[in-house]
Structure formats: structure tokens, C-alpha cells
Design an enzyme around this catalytic site. Structure first.
Site, short mmCIF file in Angstrom:
data_model
loop_
_atom_site.label_atom_id
_atom_site.label_comp_id
_atom_site.label_asym_id
_atom_site.label_seq_id
_atom_site.Cartn_x
_atom_site.Cartn_y
_atom_site.Cartn_z
CG ASP A 1 -15.82 -10.56 -26.60
OD1 ASP A 1 -16.59 -11.54 -26.52
OD2 ASP A 1 -16.07 -9.55 -27.29
CE LYS B 1 -22.55 -13.30 -31.59
NZ LYS B 1 -21.28 -12.59 -31.66
CG PHE C 1 -16.83 -7.94 -33.90
CD1 PHE C 1 -17.23 -6.89 -34.71
CD2 PHE C 1 -17.80 -8.61 -33.16
CE1 PHE C 1 -18.57 -6.51 -34.80
CE2 PHE C 1 -19.14 -8.25 -33.23
CZ PHE C 1 -19.52 -7.20 -34.06
C1 LIG Z 1 -21.19 -11.15 -31.45
C2 LIG Z 1 -20.05 -10.63 -30.68
C3 LIG Z 1 -20.17 -9.49 -29.87
C4 LIG Z 1 -21.42 -8.65 -29.83
O1 LIG Z 1 -22.54 -9.36 -29.43
P1 LIG Z 1 -24.01 -8.77 -29.77
O2 LIG Z 1 -24.92 -9.71 -29.06
O3 LIG Z 1 -24.14 -8.80 -31.25
O4 LIG Z 1 -24.05 -7.39 -29.23
C5 LIG Z 1 -19.08 -9.11 -29.12
N1 LIG Z 1 -17.93 -9.79 -29.15
C6 LIG Z 1 -17.78 -10.89 -29.92
C7 LIG Z 1 -16.49 -11.63 -29.89
C8 LIG Z 1 -18.83 -11.34 -30.73
O5 LIG Z 1 -18.66 -12.40 -31.51
#
Ligand SMILES: *Cc1c(COP(=O)(O)O)cnc(C)c1O
Length: 407
Positions: free
Chosen positions: A234, A263, A149
Site C-alpha cells: 500500500d 492520493k 493504516f
Molecule cells: C490515505 C490512506 C489510505 C486510504 O485512502 P482514502 O483515499 O482516504 O480512502 C489507505 N492506505 C494508506 C497507506 C493511506 O495513507
């Protein structure tokens, strides 16, 4: 039901109806309407309180409405909020310095949402591949993992392995290759002379807190180094204390070439994300190559600086490690035919069931505990890292009750 109770019910229903009527129905939220929050607790419009075990997908690791971050937000909002990058502002260089001091990375590129930072990382890797590795134009490939994701932009869904995330959104961005998560051999075999990067989450959050085999990251880092492929992690959800270390890669003693954060970087007050890398990698950019109107704005930077300070000074990574082990241990004492597995790292815990997790999350909501099912059968527990031991015990009792009642 008393008239007051009916009134409250009507108001919740009214707001739910409004949302369903005028909003795009791209979410299926639990029907709890939150009005305010503090620390690990959120309160609905009737004043009923719930322990938040999602923490906005780990964006509020510092706890809701953290007073120090709130003060920074207020102070900075009264000074200057947005300059655009056409001019310099006084907060951005200080955020760069703080990020460097905290993480050791030479350079940062600030964006807003996580998905934008992922896009930025991919752009960076491609440019680096053309400039430093001599990959022929438009041939650069990025390897990603099944179950990933990385957000919801066209490129991020282009390499998603979830059919729903892609359905109806083509045509997709080319240049990605998907391998199984945690499979070093598959990585070795997927790399070609055109591979510029391997992009992955060190632990897959949205997939249900999937932890790769021990040693996988270390091996992947070796493979990438030998092949001169950028290792891009990520850590938007796994980072900033969630897994019991500042970053999940620290569990295996490696350092990625590119780190993507977001985040909790701004404690839930503001969308702030960033890509961190070495000077050589970030050096691919010259003025005008990439940008963002809001990226690096003084309000976001000030908020992020305090949010980072809170993580360090309140020892949130250490708390996550200690309390996470405690919580997992308690959950592992639950014996139920409905439970397939309990796993986790730090305060990032999955209760995997043999059946749909949604009814469990609904029942937990009625007991005063908010969590969200992920990928059908997993209850994800990821409370703010400021949670206390008695609060974990409180949550555990609710979970134990619901699981024993529903089996
Ligand atoms: C939440 C998330 C994203 C995307 O972040 P947004 O601020 O919602 O665009 C990308 N990668 C990971 C692992 C995430 O948990």
C-alpha cells in the site's frame, strides 16, 4: 481589537460552529479555515498565509492548485467527465499506458479512494488464491501488520490494530492475521497453505512514519516468493515521490506483486486510485466481477496523467530525497528534552516527542505552519514536494522557536 478584527474572528467562529453543528464530528481539525492555496502555501479566510506541512496526507505532493493539472482539469471538464465503464473513453487507455510506462506493471485497475483500492487489492488476492493456488473456498487469508493504516472501510478496520478505528463497527470481516511490523520471522511463521497475500505499507505513515529495519522488505519479498504469497504494498501515502524515490519499495530494490496507489495520483484535484499488478494476477477478473461507477472516468484519468507527468518532469522524487535529507539534518540539530527522535525518509519526517504533539501543532499554526499530530506524540512533516530550500529554512525557524518556547 478593531471592529474589523472582531468581524474576522466572528466569521471564523461562525464557520467552525456551522461545521460542528451540521457535520458528523468524525474529525478534530485545527481551527484554521482555508479559503485558497497555491504551491506550498494556504491562505485562511482572513488572508493569513500558512506553509502546509501536511499536504493533505501527501495527496498534494505536486503543490496546491498546480497550474498544469488545473488546466487539464478545466479542459477535460469541458469535454466529458463521466461515461461509466459501460462505454469506453479516450483517456483511460492513455492512463493505463502511462502507468505501465512509469511503473513497469502490466495491468491496472482504477478506483477512486484509497480505501476502495485496498479493498480491490484484497479481492484480487483472494480470487488469485482460489484460482491459482487452489486455496479451498472461503479459506483465503491475508497477513497484515500491527500499526497498519489501509483506510476506513469495514474490511480495512477489521484488521486495524487501533481500537478506536474498530470500536462499535463490528462484526468484522474474517480472513486476516496480524503480525508485528518489520518482523520477518513472524511473517514466516504466520504463513499457512491458505495465505494468499501479505499486505503492508513499506513505511507506516499514520502510525507515525515508522520505518522497518533495513532489509525487512527484501526478506519479506523472498519469503513471499518462496511461499507463493502475493506481496501487496500500500503506497497510497508513501508513493509517488514522498520518500525520495518514486515508490518506497525502490529503496530496497524489490518489486511487489501488487501495488496500491492513490492520493497524489491526481495531485489533490480529484480522487483517483489504482491497483497495479502483473497480467497473471489481474487476469483473475472477467467482466462483471468488480467495478466502480466513477473508477476510470475520463476527468480523473486526464488529471492523473498530468499529475504523474508533473512528478516526473519536475523531478519531485529527487527533490524529496535532497531536500528531505537537508530538512532532517537541520531538525537533528535541535536539542530539546521534549524530543525523543527525529526520523524520516525524503520529505516525510516525524518529530517524535515525549509528550502530546497537539499543543505543538496548535502553536505552529499560530506561527504560520500547518501540520497535524499523528498517534498522539508525533509531529508529521510532509510538505508538498515543490517546497524550496528557503521555505524549509523558514519552516525550520518556526519549529525551532516553538520547540524551544514550549519545553
Ligand atoms: C490515505 C490512506 C489510505 C486510504 O485512502 P482514502 O483515499 O482516504 O480512502 C489507505 N492506505 C494508506 C497507506 C493511506 O495513507
Amino acid at each position: 481589537m478593531t471592529p474589523q478584527q472582531l468581524d474576522k474572528l466572528t466569521r471564523t467562529q461562525e464557520l467552525v460552529d456551522l461545521e460542528n453543528r451540521y457535520g458528523a464530528n468524525n474529525y478534530h481539525p485545527l481551527d484554521v479555515v482555508i479559503e485558497r492555496a497555491e504551491g506550498v502555501w494556504v491562505y485562511d479566510i482572513d488572508g493569513k498565509r500558512y506553509l502546509d506541512c501536511l499536504a493533505a496526507y501527501s495527496a498534494v505532493n505536486q503543490g496546491h492548485c498546480h497550474p498544469r493539472i488545473l488546466q487539464t482539469l478545466k479542459d477535460q471538464a469541458a469535454k466529458v467527465t463521466l461515461t461509466s465503464r459501460a462505454f469506453r473513453n479516450e483517456q483511460l487507455p492513455l492512463l493505463y499506458r502511462d502507468l505501465h510506462d512509469l511503473t513497469g506493471f502490466d495491468a491496472a485497475l482504477p478506483m477512486n479512494s484509497g480505501a476502495e483500492a485496498v479493498e480491490t487489492a484484497i479481492k484480487t488476492a483472494r480470487k488469485w488464491g482460489y484460482k491459482h493456488r487452489g486455496i479451498p473456498e472461503n479459506q483465503a487469508e491475508v497477513i497484515v501488520c500491527a500499526g497498519n493504516f489501509h483506510g476506513r472501510t469495514i474490511s480495512a478496520v477489521s484488521f486495524s490494530s487501533d481500537p478506536q478505528y474498530r470500536d462499535g463497527f463490528g462484526p468484522f470481516t474474517p480472513g486476516f492475521k496480524v503480525i508485528p511490523f518489520g518482523d520477518a520471522k513472524a511473517l514466516r511463521e504466520a504463513i499457512t497453505s491458505n495465505t494468499c497475500a501479505f499486505l503492508l505499507e513499506p513505511i507506516q505513515g499514520e502510525a507515525g512514519i515508522v520505518i522497518p529495519p533495513d532489509g525487512f522488505l527484501l526478506e519479506a519479498a523472498d519469503i513471499c516468493r518462496e511461499a507463493r504469497v502475493l506481496l501487496m504494498l500500500d503506497e497510497i501515502q508513501s508513493g509517488l515521490g514522498r520518500t525520495g524515490k518514486l515508490f518506497a519499495y525502490m529503496h530496497e530494490g524489490i518489486t511487489p506483486d501488487v501495488l496500491i496507489i492513490g492520493k497524489a495520483l491526481a495531485g489533490g484535484f480529484y480522487p483517483v486510485s489504482a491497483v497495479l499488478a502483473s497480467r497473471e494476477i489481474m487476469g483473475v477478473y472477467k467482466p462483471g466481477d468488480h467495478g466502480s461507477t466513477f473508477g476510470g472516468n475520463p476527468l480523473g484519468c486526464a488529471v492523473a496523467r498530468t499529475a504523474l507527468r508533473v512528478i516526473v518532469e519536475e523531478k519531485l522524487s529527487e527533490r524529496s530525497a535532497e531536500l528531505g535529507s537537508y530538512f532532517i539534518e537541520r531538525l537533528q540539530s535541535l536539542h530539546s528534552p521534549a524530543i525523543k527522535e527525529i526520523r524520516g525518509r525524503g520529505l516525510w519526517i516525524a518529530i517524535e516527542l515525549f509528550r502530546s504533539a497537539r499543543p505543538y501543532c496548535e502553536a505552529l499554526m499560530h506561527e504560520g505552519l500547518l501540520c497535524k499530530e499523528t498517534h498522539g506524540t508525533v509531529i508529521r512533516l510532509a510538505p508538498p514536494l515543490v517546497i524550496t530550500k528557503p521555505e524549509i529554512d523558514w519552516a525550520f525557524d518556526r519549529i525551532a522557536d516553538v520547540i524551544s518556547l514550549m519545553q
